[in-house]
Write a protein that holds these residues in place. Structure first.
Motif, PDB file in Angstrom:
ATOM      1  N   ARG A  68      -7.323   0.743   2.659  1.00 26.30           N
ATOM      2  CA  ARG A  68      -6.069  -0.007   2.999  1.00 26.30           C
ATOM      3  C   ARG A  68      -4.871   0.507   2.151  1.00 26.30           C
ATOM      4  O   ARG A  68      -3.718   0.874   2.907  1.00 26.30           O
ATOM      5  N   ILE A  69      -5.053   0.718   1.145  1.00 24.27           N
ATOM      6  CA  ILE A  69      -3.980   1.528   0.215  1.00 24.27           C
ATOM      7  C   ILE A  69      -3.632   2.844   0.618  1.00 24.27           C
ATOM      8  O   ILE A  69      -2.544   3.455   0.821  1.00 24.27           O
ATOM      9  N   ILE A  70      -4.888   3.760   1.095  1.00 29.77           N
ATOM     10  CA  ILE A  70      -4.595   5.094   1.138  1.00 29.77           C
ATOM     11  C   ILE A  70      -4.041   5.266   2.457  1.00 29.77           C
ATOM     12  O   ILE A  70      -3.036   5.857   2.695  1.00 29.77           O
ATOM     13  N   LEU A  71      -4.355   4.174   3.548  1.00 28.13           N
ATOM     14  CA  LEU A  71      -3.876   4.359   4.952  1.00 28.13           C
ATOM     15  C   LEU A  71      -2.500   3.940   4.819  1.00 28.13           C
ATOM     16  O   LEU A  71      -1.472   4.416   5.620  1.00 28.13           O
ATOM     17  N   GLY A  72      -2.228   3.001   4.072  1.00 29.96           N
ATOM     18  CA  GLY A  72      -0.714   2.461   3.909  1.00 29.96           C
ATOM     19  C   GLY A  72       0.147   3.515   3.314  1.00 29.96           C
ATOM     20  O   GLY A  72       1.402   3.816   4.200  1.00 29.96           O
TER      21      GLY A  72
END
Length: 139
Positions: A129-133
């Protein structure tokens, strides 16, 4: 040049037919389910019907009501579990017989790249979630 627009079901049925004949097919994928490794509008993929598939392969499959191109994340005999690299949750199940083709090359800006096996990306699932955000903000 004129542009012909076909519904996905019609187009992908023809792709399935070509793959079953042993031909390689290049297509431009739609959607964001394979981010960050395959991006709509930038990348194309070359598919071929391979004699076998394994965990980590990116495959095109026909499910009951649709086609999906996702990575194999689990194998249990003839059963396969698929998940898009850009997905945070949710999987699809299919059989090996549902696999129409395997991505053998990713064309990024016209340059060929071998697809990764996704092992590291799978281990990073809790952080996706963090990386893709961050990735979606910078592309």
């Amino acid at each position: 040049m004129d542009k012909l627009v076909l519904p996905n079901e019609v187009f992908l049925e023809e792709v399935a037919s070509l793959l079953s004949e042993g031909r390689e097919v290049t297509l431009a994928p739609k959607g964001s389910s394979m981010l960050p490794f395959i991006r709509e509008g930038r990348d194309s993929v070359v598919l071929r019907k391979e004699p076998s598939v394994k965990k980590g392969d990116i495959v095109l499959v026909r499910l009951e009501d649709r086609f999906v191109m996702h990575r194999i994340v689990r194998e249990e005999g003839e059963r396969l579990t698929l998940m898009g690299d850009g997905n945070l949750a949710g999987t699809e199940s299919c059989t090996r017989a549902d696999v129409l083709g395997t991505v053998i090359t990713i064309l990024r800006d016209g340059k060929p790249r071998e697809p990764s096996d996704g092992k590291l990306w799978q281990k990073l699932l809790p952080l996706r979630r963090i990386i893709l955000g961050i990735y979606r903000r910078i592309i």
